[in-house]
Design a protein around this motif. Structure first.
Motif, PDB file in Angstrom:
ATOM      1  N   SER A  37      47.961  29.995  39.733  1.00  0.00           N
ATOM      2  CA  SER A  37      48.840  28.649  40.177  1.00  0.00           C
ATOM      3  C   SER A  37      49.543  27.822  38.676  1.00  0.00           C
ATOM      4  O   SER A  37      50.407  27.512  38.999  1.00  0.00           O
ATOM      5  CB  SER A  37      48.266  27.561  41.069  1.00  0.00           C
ATOM      6  N   SER A  38      48.654  28.262  37.698  1.00  0.00           N
ATOM      7  CA  SER A  38      49.306  27.595  36.561  1.00  0.00           C
ATOM      8  C   SER A  38      49.625  28.585  35.513  1.00  0.00           C
ATOM      9  O   SER A  38      49.834  28.272  34.323  1.00  0.00           O
ATOM     10  CB  SER A  38      48.084  26.614  35.895  1.00  0.00           C
ATOM     11  N   SER A  39      49.824  29.946  35.782  1.00  0.00           N
ATOM     12  CA  SER A  39      50.322  30.989  35.027  1.00  0.00           C
ATOM     13  C   SER A  39      51.803  30.349  34.345  1.00  0.00           C
ATOM     14  O   SER A  39      52.617  29.903  35.094  1.00  0.00           O
ATOM     15  CB  SER A  39      50.757  32.135  35.705  1.00  0.00           C
ATOM     16  N   THR A  40      51.954  30.713  33.122  1.00  0.00           N
ATOM     17  CA  THR A  40      53.236  30.399  32.396  1.00  0.00           C
ATOM     18  C   THR A  40      54.225  31.593  32.348  1.00  0.00           C
ATOM     19  O   THR A  40      55.057  31.462  31.836  1.00  0.00           O
ATOM     20  CB  THR A  40      52.894  29.631  31.081  1.00  0.00           C
ATOM     21  N   SER A  41      53.768  32.703  32.792  1.00  0.00           N
ATOM     22  CA  SER A  41      54.615  33.916  32.682  1.00  0.00           C
ATOM     23  C   SER A  41      53.815  34.900  33.270  1.00  0.00           C
ATOM     24  O   SER A  41      52.769  35.021  33.698  1.00  0.00           O
ATOM     25  CB  SER A  41      54.565  34.268  31.145  1.00  0.00           C
ATOM     26  N   PRO A  42      54.627  36.085  33.605  1.00  0.00           N
ATOM     27  CA  PRO A  42      54.238  37.127  34.252  1.00  0.00           C
ATOM     28  C   PRO A  42      52.894  37.735  33.754  1.00  0.00           C
ATOM     29  O   PRO A  42      51.893  38.488  34.371  1.00  0.00           O
ATOM     30  CB  PRO A  42      55.191  38.191  34.604  1.00  0.00           C
ATOM     31  N   SER A  43      52.960  37.921  32.290  1.00  0.00           N
ATOM     32  CA  SER A  43      51.932  38.360  31.516  1.00  0.00           C
ATOM     33  C   SER A  43      50.662  37.814  31.507  1.00  0.00           C
ATOM     34  O   SER A  43      49.633  38.339  31.633  1.00  0.00           O
ATOM     35  CB  SER A  43      52.371  38.575  29.951  1.00  0.00           C
ATOM     36  N   ASP A  44      50.580  36.462  31.976  1.00  0.00           N
ATOM     37  CA  ASP A  44      49.362  35.838  32.202  1.00  0.00           C
ATOM     38  C   ASP A  44      48.713  36.487  33.350  1.00  0.00           C
ATOM     39  O   ASP A  44      47.344  36.392  33.337  1.00  0.00           O
ATOM     40  CB  ASP A  44      49.657  34.186  32.409  1.00  0.00           C
ATOM     41  N   PHE A  45      49.584  36.753  34.340  1.00  0.00           N
ATOM     42  CA  PHE A  45      48.993  37.090  35.357  1.00  0.00           C
ATOM     43  C   PHE A  45      48.271  38.606  35.392  1.00  0.00           C
ATOM     44  O   PHE A  45      47.252  39.089  35.611  1.00  0.00           O
ATOM     45  CB  PHE A  45      49.817  37.125  36.742  1.00  0.00           C
ATOM     46  N   ASN A  47      47.339  39.776  32.486  1.00  0.00           N
ATOM     47  CA  ASN A  47      46.196  39.735  31.598  1.00  0.00           C
ATOM     48  C   ASN A  47      45.007  39.388  32.382  1.00  0.00           C
ATOM     49  O   ASN A  47      43.800  39.658  32.145  1.00  0.00           O
ATOM     50  CB  ASN A  47      46.406  38.888  30.509  1.00  0.00           C
ATOM     51  N   LEU A  48      45.308  38.666  33.403  1.00  0.00           N
ATOM     52  CA  LEU A  48      44.088  38.134  34.149  1.00  0.00           C
ATOM     53  C   LEU A  48      43.564  39.362  35.058  1.00  0.00           C
ATOM     54  O   LEU A  48      42.604  39.855  35.172  1.00  0.00           O
ATOM     55  CB  LEU A  48      44.776  37.000  35.271  1.00  0.00           C
ATOM     56  N   LEU A  49      44.352  40.263  35.648  1.00  0.00           N
ATOM     57  CA  LEU A  49      44.198  41.442  36.244  1.00  0.00           C
ATOM     58  C   LEU A  49      43.289  42.450  35.596  1.00  0.00           C
ATOM     59  O   LEU A  49      42.521  43.179  35.901  1.00  0.00           O
ATOM     60  CB  LEU A  49      45.321  42.180  37.068  1.00  0.00           C
ATOM     61  N   ILE A  50      43.652  42.686  34.169  1.00  0.00           N
ATOM     62  CA  ILE A  50      43.003  43.695  33.524  1.00  0.00           C
ATOM     63  C   ILE A  50      41.913  43.150  32.914  1.00  0.00           C
ATOM     64  O   ILE A  50      41.260  43.879  31.953  1.00  0.00           O
ATOM     65  CB  ILE A  50      44.073  44.177  32.413  1.00  0.00           C
ATOM     66  N   THR A  51      41.463  41.754  33.087  1.00  0.00           N
ATOM     67  CA  THR A  51      40.241  41.488  32.521  1.00  0.00           C
ATOM     68  C   THR A  51      39.030  42.145  32.636  1.00  0.00           C
ATOM     69  O   THR A  51      38.125  42.644  32.156  1.00  0.00           O
ATOM     70  CB  THR A  51      39.958  39.875  32.754  1.00  0.00           C
ATOM     71  N   CYS A  52      38.693  42.465  34.153  1.00  0.00           N
ATOM     72  CA  CYS A  52      37.519  43.093  34.646  1.00  0.00           C
ATOM     73  C   CYS A  52      38.182  43.778  35.993  1.00  0.00           C
ATOM     74  O   CYS A  52      39.215  43.472  36.719  1.00  0.00           O
ATOM     75  CB  CYS A  52      36.343  42.348  34.616  1.00  0.00           C
ATOM     76  N   LYS A  53      37.261  44.845  36.352  1.00  0.00           N
ATOM     77  CA  LYS A  53      37.501  45.182  37.818  1.00  0.00           C
ATOM     78  C   LYS A  53      37.552  44.395  38.810  1.00  0.00           C
ATOM     79  O   LYS A  53      38.211  44.445  39.758  1.00  0.00           O
ATOM     80  CB  LYS A  53      36.356  46.255  37.977  1.00  0.00           C
ATOM     81  N   ARG A  54      36.453  43.257  38.723  1.00  0.00           N
ATOM     82  CA  ARG A  54      36.587  42.432  39.935  1.00  0.00           C
ATOM     83  C   ARG A  54      37.512  41.452  40.029  1.00  0.00           C
ATOM     84  O   ARG A  54      37.965  41.043  41.098  1.00  0.00           O
ATOM     85  CB  ARG A  54      35.162  41.592  39.601  1.00  0.00           C
ATOM     86  N   PRO A  70      55.338  29.440  40.113  1.00  0.00           N
ATOM     87  CA  PRO A  70      56.763  29.827  39.922  1.00  0.00           C
ATOM     88  C   PRO A  70      57.102  30.998  38.764  1.00  0.00           C
ATOM     89  O   PRO A  70      57.568  31.996  38.934  1.00  0.00           O
ATOM     90  CB  PRO A  70      57.456  28.660  39.942  1.00  0.00           C
ATOM     91  N   LYS A  71      56.413  30.558  37.518  1.00  0.00           N
ATOM     92  CA  LYS A  71      56.488  31.398  36.483  1.00  0.00           C
ATOM     93  C   LYS A  71      55.712  32.692  36.245  1.00  0.00           C
ATOM     94  O   LYS A  71      56.034  33.409  35.446  1.00  0.00           O
ATOM     95  CB  LYS A  71      55.914  30.560  35.456  1.00  0.00           C
ATOM     96  N   THR A  72      54.997  32.801  37.632  1.00  0.00           N
ATOM     97  CA  THR A  72      54.322  34.233  37.761  1.00  0.00           C
ATOM     98  C   THR A  72      55.380  35.213  38.036  1.00  0.00           C
ATOM     99  O   THR A  72      55.264  36.469  37.749  1.00  0.00           O
ATOM    100  CB  THR A  72      53.259  34.295  38.760  1.00  0.00           C
TER     101      THR A  72
END
Length: 372
Positions: A37-45, A47-54, A70-72
């Motif tokens: 909800s506080s992502s500043t860009s699509p890359s933030d989201f 990077n979150l997904l590729i952090t780990c499998k979970r 919105p910035k997602t």
């Protein structure tokens, strides 16, 4: 006495323990919701997904996607692809209003899928999404996607009013002009002026934290214009001392031009919504091709194209620029067009020297009488 050594018991665990894996899924989902909800860009989201499998597994659940900010969805037009389209659709299915609005704008204007795009924007509007309500009002005012006879001014005013209640600045300004000019609603100049003042005050308040207003300023404002006290205090605070008093009392204002930039207030440009930025990039890069004679809204932060010839209204002074709405006209006037607008001889006499207005050019009768 038995002196045999006792075997040492190792305190180290025999198997490696991961404390993160022991956290319940509900807790991890709540963390992901706060992050997305506080992502500043699509890359933030991403990077979150590729952090780990979970994170990858739980980050794509409906609970998380429904709360993405919105910035997602601030996707660049050059990166548009079927996979991006599927991701937006996944967020729409999860119930995210921002995704519904963004994909609706892209489908309506870029992919020219009018029905699906309008339905998605309506889906966001049902959830009180102010930009979606305002965009639907612009479609109704212009009859976008149809013919001139498809314009529904009353529906446009109703949608605009709902967005204005939610604090949308462009909707407040649009509604104010509609009331002043009797466009789609019974004329009420005083009420229209009140909405314009509220739009101006909100515009300044959102641009920078202002100092508290002085009591003298508020008393002077209240004597001159009996508006609600909270509105007067907002206008006085937002004006940074004397500018708001001049704006409402009219000591430095010019008739028919209620923009704050004309009162000496240097208001920075508002951040463009990701959906509008996508439209601008889509058509500006040449990826989207306009039909013969169709034009983009002259406000660079809008990106809306005409869906038929002469859909948008031209500036009533120079005739060189066109706008999809009063909101875009107001923003472009103070950012750019104010210093470029030069009267054209062919417009003189037809419009009685009206400055800062817009005229339709879809019919001869509109050129003579089509003020907003």
């Amino acid at each position: 006495m038995d002196r045999r050594k006792r075997p040492r018991i190792s305190r180290k665990p025999t198997t490696k323990s991961d404390l993160f894996d022991q956290l319940p899924d509900d807790l991890v989902v709540s963390i992901l919701i706060r992050l997305t909800s506080s992502s500043t860009s699509p890359s933030d989201f991403i990077n979150l997904l590729i952090t780990c499998k979970r994170f990858n597994r739980l980050g794509l659940t409906p609970q998380v996607l429904a709360k993405a900010g919105p910035k997602t969805f601030a996707i660049k037009a050059k990166n548009w692809s079927p996979s991006v389209h599927r991701f937006l659709k996944l967020c729409v299915d999860a119930g995210n209003p921002e995704a519904s609005y963004t994909l609706g704008m892209i489908r309506f204007y870029c992919l020219q899928n009018r029905g699906s795009g309008a339905s998605l924007m309506a889906k966001a509007a049902i959830k009180s999404h102010a930009p979606a309500l305002y965009s639907l009002s612009v479609i109704q005012f212009n009859g976008s996607g149809g013919s001139k006879s498809d314009k529904d001014l009353r529906a446009g005013v109703a949608l605009c009013a709902r967005a204005a209640v939610l604090g949308h600045v462009d909707a407040l300004r649009e509604l104010g002009h509609c009331l002043q000019d009797g466009y789609g609603v019974p004329q009420n100049v005083a009420e229209g002026r009140r909405f314009l003042i509220q739009a101006n005050a909100r515009e300044l308040l959102t641009s920078s934290p202002p100092p508290p207003p002085s009591m003298l300023t508020c008393q002077l404002l209240e004597q001159k214009h009996p508006h609600p006290p909270q509105l007067l205090h907002a206008a006085a605070a937002a004006s940074h001392y004397y500018a708001a008093m001049c704006a409402i009392m009219g000591s430095t204002a010019t008739a028919g031009s209620p923009l704050l930039s004309d009162f000496g207030c240097n208001v920075p440009a508002r951040e463009v919504h990701p959906a509008n930025r996508f439209l601008s990039e889509w058509f500006g890069s040449g990826r989207g091709v306009l039909g013969d004679g169709l034009r983009l809204c002259s406000h660079s932060g809008c990106g809306r194209p005409e869906t038929r010839l002469h859909e948008f209204r031209r500036c009533s002074v120079c005739g060189k620029v066109n706008y999809c709405s009063r909101g875009c006209q107001a923003l472009d006037w103070k950012l750019r067009h104010k210093g470029e607008c030069v009267p054209m001889e062919q417009w003189n006499g037809e419009l009685n020297g009206a400055i800062g207005g817009m005229v339709e050019i879809e019919g001869a009768e509109d050129v003579a009488n089509g003020h907003w």
